[in-house]
Enzyme design. Structure first.
Site, PDB file in Angstrom:
ATOM      1  N   THR A  17      10.480  -2.702  -0.805  1.00 36.22           N
ATOM      2  CA  THR A  17      10.020  -1.868   0.322  1.00 36.22           C
ATOM      3  C   THR A  17       9.075  -2.359   1.080  1.00 36.22           C
ATOM      4  OG1 THR A  17      10.284  -0.330  -1.434  1.00 36.22           O
ATOM      5  CG2 THR A  17       9.252   0.303   0.193  1.00 36.22           C
ATOM      6  N   ARG A  21       7.117  -9.212  -2.829  1.00 38.61           N
ATOM      7  CA  ARG A  21       6.026  -9.293  -3.840  1.00 38.61           C
ATOM      8  C   ARG A  21       6.443  -9.923  -5.216  1.00 38.61           C
ATOM      9  NH1 ARG A  21       3.749  -3.049  -3.214  1.00 38.61           N
ATOM     10  NH2 ARG A  21       3.129  -3.256  -0.886  1.00 38.61           N
ATOM     11  N   SER A 112      -0.416  -5.246  -1.727  1.00 34.96           N
ATOM     12  CA  SER A 112      -0.742  -3.808  -1.434  1.00 34.96           C
ATOM     13  C   SER A 112      -1.756  -3.176  -2.715  1.00 34.96           C
ATOM     14  CB  SER A 112       0.144  -2.839  -1.360  1.00 34.96           C
ATOM     15  OG  SER A 112      -0.312  -1.643  -1.088  1.00 34.96           O
ATOM     16  N   HIS A 113      -1.295  -2.387  -3.406  1.00 32.94           N
ATOM     17  CA  HIS A 113      -2.179  -1.729  -4.527  1.00 32.94           C
ATOM     18  C   HIS A 113      -2.106  -2.321  -5.777  1.00 32.94           C
ATOM     19  CE1 HIS A 113       1.725  -0.123  -3.824  1.00 32.94           C
ATOM     20  NE2 HIS A 113       1.782   0.298  -5.105  1.00 32.94           N
ATOM     21  N   LYS A 125       4.386 -10.162   3.833  1.00 31.88           N
ATOM     22  CA  LYS A 125       5.143  -9.563   4.476  1.00 31.88           C
ATOM     23  C   LYS A 125       4.861 -10.108   5.917  1.00 31.88           C
ATOM     24  CE  LYS A 125       3.184  -5.395   5.356  1.00 31.88           C
ATOM     25  NZ  LYS A 125       2.533  -3.963   5.409  1.00 31.88           N
ATOM     26  N   ASP A 276      -6.689   1.483  -0.624  1.00 33.30           N
ATOM     27  CA  ASP A 276      -6.196   0.226  -1.705  1.00 33.30           C
ATOM     28  C   ASP A 276      -6.528  -1.230  -1.367  1.00 33.30           C
ATOM     29  OD1 ASP A 276      -4.691   0.198   0.841  1.00 33.30           O
ATOM     30  OD2 ASP A 276      -2.665  -0.315  -0.615  1.00 33.30           O
ATOM     31  N   ASP A 278      -5.003  -3.551   0.262  1.00 37.87           N
ATOM     32  CA  ASP A 278      -4.796  -4.070   1.780  1.00 37.87           C
ATOM     33  C   ASP A 278      -5.241  -3.003   2.737  1.00 37.87           C
ATOM     34  OD1 ASP A 278      -2.737  -2.280   1.089  1.00 37.87           O
ATOM     35  OD2 ASP A 278      -1.177  -3.570   2.413  1.00 37.87           O
ATOM     36  N   ASP A 280      -4.445   0.217   3.347  1.00 41.35           N
ATOM     37  CA  ASP A 280      -3.196   1.145   4.310  1.00 41.35           C
ATOM     38  C   ASP A 280      -3.331   2.570   3.442  1.00 41.35           C
ATOM     39  OD1 ASP A 280      -1.735   0.015   2.190  1.00 41.35           O
ATOM     40  OD2 ASP A 280      -0.003  -0.376   3.552  1.00 41.35           O
ATOM     41  N   ARG A 281      -3.581   2.520   2.315  1.00 40.23           N
ATOM     42  CA  ARG A 281      -3.397   3.829   1.504  1.00 40.23           C
ATOM     43  C   ARG A 281      -4.671   4.490   1.651  1.00 40.23           C
ATOM     44  NH1 ARG A 281       0.315   3.532  -3.575  1.00 40.23           N
ATOM     45  NH2 ARG A 281       2.140   2.437  -2.471  1.00 40.23           N
ATOM     46  N   THR A 343      12.168   6.055   2.067  1.00 37.91           N
ATOM     47  CA  THR A 343      10.657   5.647   1.755  1.00 37.91           C
ATOM     48  C   THR A 343      10.325   4.118   2.621  1.00 37.91           C
ATOM     49  OG1 THR A 343      11.042   6.625  -0.369  1.00 37.91           O
ATOM     50  CG2 THR A 343       9.461   5.100  -0.212  1.00 37.91           C
ATOM     51  N   GLU A 363       4.140  10.416   0.604  1.00 36.29           N
ATOM     52  CA  GLU A 363       3.544  11.241  -0.609  1.00 36.29           C
ATOM     53  C   GLU A 363       2.564  10.262  -1.386  1.00 36.29           C
ATOM     54  OE1 GLU A 363       4.414   9.884  -3.764  1.00 36.29           O
ATOM     55  OE2 GLU A 363       5.987   8.565  -2.557  1.00 36.29           O
ATOM     56  N   SER A 364       3.031   8.874  -1.221  1.00 37.43           N
ATOM     57  CA  SER A 364       2.276   8.019  -1.699  1.00 37.43           C
ATOM     58  C   SER A 364       0.915   7.233  -1.324  1.00 37.43           C
ATOM     59  CB  SER A 364       3.538   6.680  -1.882  1.00 37.43           C
ATOM     60  OG  SER A 364       3.758   6.276  -0.551  1.00 37.43           O
ATOM     61  N   LYS A 375       0.827   2.482   8.011  1.00 35.44           N
ATOM     62  CA  LYS A 375      -0.129   3.406   7.441  1.00 35.44           C
ATOM     63  C   LYS A 375      -1.663   2.950   7.253  1.00 35.44           C
ATOM     64  CE  LYS A 375       1.103   2.657   2.745  1.00 35.44           C
ATOM     65  NZ  LYS A 375       2.639   2.418   2.450  1.00 35.44           N
ATOM     66  N   ARG A 491      10.735   6.734 -10.353  1.00 38.10           N
ATOM     67  CA  ARG A 491       9.857   7.811  -9.471  1.00 38.10           C
ATOM     68  C   ARG A 491      10.836   9.192  -9.604  1.00 38.10           C
ATOM     69  NH1 ARG A 491       5.915   4.760  -8.387  1.00 38.10           N
ATOM     70  NH2 ARG A 491       6.241   3.012  -7.083  1.00 38.10           N
TER      71      ARG A 491
HETATM   72  C1  G1P Z   1       5.971   2.609  -2.866  1.00 41.64           C
HETATM   73  C2  G1P Z   1       5.739   4.002  -2.437  1.00 41.64           C
HETATM   74  C3  G1P Z   1       6.463   3.977  -0.759  1.00 41.64           C
HETATM   75  C4  G1P Z   1       5.435   2.967  -0.009  1.00 41.64           C
HETATM   76  C5  G1P Z   1       5.483   1.840  -0.700  1.00 41.64           C
HETATM   77  C6  G1P Z   1       4.662   0.647   0.156  1.00 41.64           C
HETATM   78  O1  G1P Z   1       7.135   2.210  -2.656  1.00 41.64           O
HETATM   79  O2  G1P Z   1       6.386   4.811  -3.079  1.00 41.64           O
HETATM   80  O3  G1P Z   1       6.090   5.222  -0.246  1.00 41.64           O
HETATM   81  O4  G1P Z   1       5.699   2.930   1.337  1.00 41.64           O
HETATM   82  O5  G1P Z   1       5.069   1.802  -1.806  1.00 41.64           O
HETATM   83  O6  G1P Z   1       3.102   0.965   0.018  1.00 41.64           O
HETATM   84  P1  G1P Z   1       8.218   2.149  -3.985  1.00 41.64           P
HETATM   85  O7  G1P Z   1       7.433   1.341  -4.910  1.00 41.64           O
HETATM   86  O8  G1P Z   1       8.281   3.487  -4.351  1.00 41.64           O
HETATM   87  O9  G1P Z   1       9.464   1.507  -3.507  1.00 41.64           O
HETATM   88 ZN    ZN Z   2      -1.440  -0.984   0.478  1.00 41.53          ZN
END
Ligand code: G1P
Ligand code: ZN
Length: 538
Positions: A17, A21, A112-113, A125, A276, A278, A280-281, A343, A363-364, A375, A491
């Protein structure tokens, strides 16, 4: 001297996504990072002599890979690298730097998180010249290249001192170490009413911001404390650490529990926020209230015009498919279109570039606008501060007022983490196989596998999650995570719309109880995965 180093492909360098990673241990394999970076460069055209931005969230292994990436950029013919001081750049700041300096693209080193440290995760990325994540045609090319790669290019030059701002040279390429915060802070100052927010803080308004030991600390400290006059100590866990101080830098009710308890249950604070790994959240809480990211997007869209950068109004809204339909109601009232995308932030890029949408979100815990192409956690926090400063209402009053006007979309996401990949696939295949039969059952009016046709470039993206939509607009959605690094994560997103304000006070899980039970029994989650309950509920 430029070196060409022979290598052999890794079979697993498929970007998910949000970039590639993997466990730090995977990235520590010889040539693993180099193969991926070279595969990216090999998939790009016409970058000789141009600028590449490099920065990361400071997690374990960041410093080492940054040096390798710089050497490889020089050997591959980039003209200049802009790198954040200390190797740091938040994801939104990297996006801004790419745009601001008209760079060819950028490498963002982050998972990211996901947790950091030697046993945690790492990621790379690639972002394109508009500042946003590479679209699928690029990531597909990178993956194809990674399976055929035979060599990568690097130099034998020494490490750059990333703690000294200014210019360096490698093989004719300039490496400019820039302050990671300055450009981003200036952008925020151009969008929001800093004078009004300063006045809010001066009036005794109390906020707590949790940097979670990750990248946003320096940005939040500079903007909230230094420029907006929030008291020292407003930002906690503000120093980026390689292992995030042991935190799981995911700003939600589970991982930012202390902040949530302090702000929501106590009386000492008016507003709480977190970001988070990095940057962005975002997480938004107030006294007695947690604002779901979907509601936050809707509220931001409804009130954006209060911020000077959006004073002319917004052009449209975009949300990812699993995000609640609350923003759709705002769009309808404003006479705007609300785009529904798969997504992942990369799907917003075209809509923002084409001027079809101004604000977007997921939503995340992801919210943002056309100011960058990622974001942006702090942007959302500042937008909220701007709204609070302009209205002088409490977070809770803003949220309940919004529900009263638009109705409430009760919403929850249930994650089943680290389930067996086979079981997860079986479950999704099972659902896909009975879509026809599900229609008509239990009030389901639509049962499909979400597909998206990009209105700008016409690209088609299929299999983006199973949607069960009920006659009253309620929804249950199933999809597998594309960002995990161990097993599979299922999910399940559950939503119900309630117009009547008398019912807005119900606790969320209670308001959704029947749908939640159905979400488990319909695909037989316990039978197939062996799980009776989700691991994380947000
Ligand atoms: C998750 C979130 C998605 C977000 C992504 C990157 O991806 O659900 O909304 O864009 O992290 O931060 P997922 O693990 O669901 O593919
Ligand atoms: Zn992030």
């Amino acid at each position: 001297m430029i070196l060409t180093v022979a290598t052999t492909p890794f079979p697993d360098q498929k970007p998910g996504t949000s970039g590639l990673r993997k466990k730090v241990k995977a990235y520590q394999q010889k040539n693993y990072a180099e193969n991926y970076i070279q595969s990216i460069f090999d998939s790009l055209e016409g970058f000789a002599g141009t600028t590449l931005v490099i920065g990361g969230d400071g997690r374990y292994f960041n410093a080492e890979v940054i040096q390798r990436a710089i050497r490889m950029a020089a050997a591959n013919g980039f003209g200049r690298v802009l790198v954040g001081g200390g190797g740091l750049l938040s994801t939104p700041a990297a996006s801004h730097v790419i745009r601001h300096y008209k760079a060819y693209g950028g490498l963002v080193l982050s998972a990211s998180h996901n947790p950091g440290g030697p046993d945690g995760d790492f990621g790379i990325k690639y972002n394109i010249g508009n500042g946003g994540p590479a679209p699928e045609k690029v990531t597909d090319a990178v993956f194809a290249r990674s399976k055929a790669i035979t060599a990568y290019k690097t130099t034998d030059s020494a490490d750059i001192d990333l703690n000294r701002l200014g210019d360096n040279k490698i093989e004719g390429m300039t490496v400019r170490v820039i302050d990671p915060v300055t450009d981003y802070a200036a952008l925020m100052e151009s969008l929001f009413d800093f004078a009004a927010i300063r006045a809010l803080f001066a009036s005794g308004f109390k906020m707590k911001f949790d940097g979670m030991g990750a990248i946003t600390g320096p940005y939040a400290t500079e903007i909230l404390e230094n420029r907006l006059g929030a008291p020292k100590g407003t930002v906690i866990n503000g120093t980026p650490l390689p292992d995030f101080g042991g935190h799981h830098p995911d700003p939600n009710l589970v991982h930012a529990k202390e902040l949530c308890d302090d702000v929501m249950l106590g009386t000492a604070y008016d507003f709480g926020a977190a970001s988070d790994g990095d940057g962005d959240r975002n997480l938004i809480v107030g006294r007695g209230v947690y604002v779901t990211p979907s509601d936050s997007l809707a509220i931001i869209a409804a009130n954006a015009a209060l911020a000077p950068g959006y004073a002319g109004g917004i052009a449209g809204i975009a949300r990812s498919m699993p995000t609640s339909c609350a923003p759709d109601r705002v769009a309808a009232k404003l006479g705007l279109k609300c785009y529904e995308t798969p997504t992942g932030w990369k799907f917003f890029g075209n809509l923002l570039d084409a001027g079809l949408a101004t604000v977007c979100g997921e939503e995340s815990f992801g919210t943002g606008s056309n100011h960058v192409r990622e974001k942006d956690g702090l942007w959302a926090v500042l937008m909220w501060l701007n709204i609070l400063a302009a209205t002088r209402k409490s977070v809770s009053d803003i949220v309940t007022g919004h529900w009263k006007e638009y109705g409430r979309n009760f919403y929850s996401r249930h994650d089943y983490e680290e389930i067996e990949t086979d079981a997860a696939n079986r479950l999704m295949d099972g659902l896909r196989g009975k879509l026809g039969a599900l229609k008509g059952q239990s009030g389901i009016v639509t049962a499909d596998d979400f597909a998206y046709d990009d209105p700008v470039d016409g690209s088609h993206t299929a299999k983006q999650g199973v949607r069960l939509i009920f006659g009253d607009g309620s929804r249950i959605i199933y999809r597998l995570s594309g960002t995990g690094t161990a097993g599979a994560t299922l999910r399940v997103y559950i939503e119900r719309y309630v117009a009547d304000p008398a019912r807005h006070g119900t606790e969320t899980q209670e308001a959704l109880a029947d749908l939640i039970a159905l979400s488990r029994s319909l695909p037989d989650i316990p039978g197939i995965t062996g799980r009776q309950a989700p691991t994380v509920i947000t």
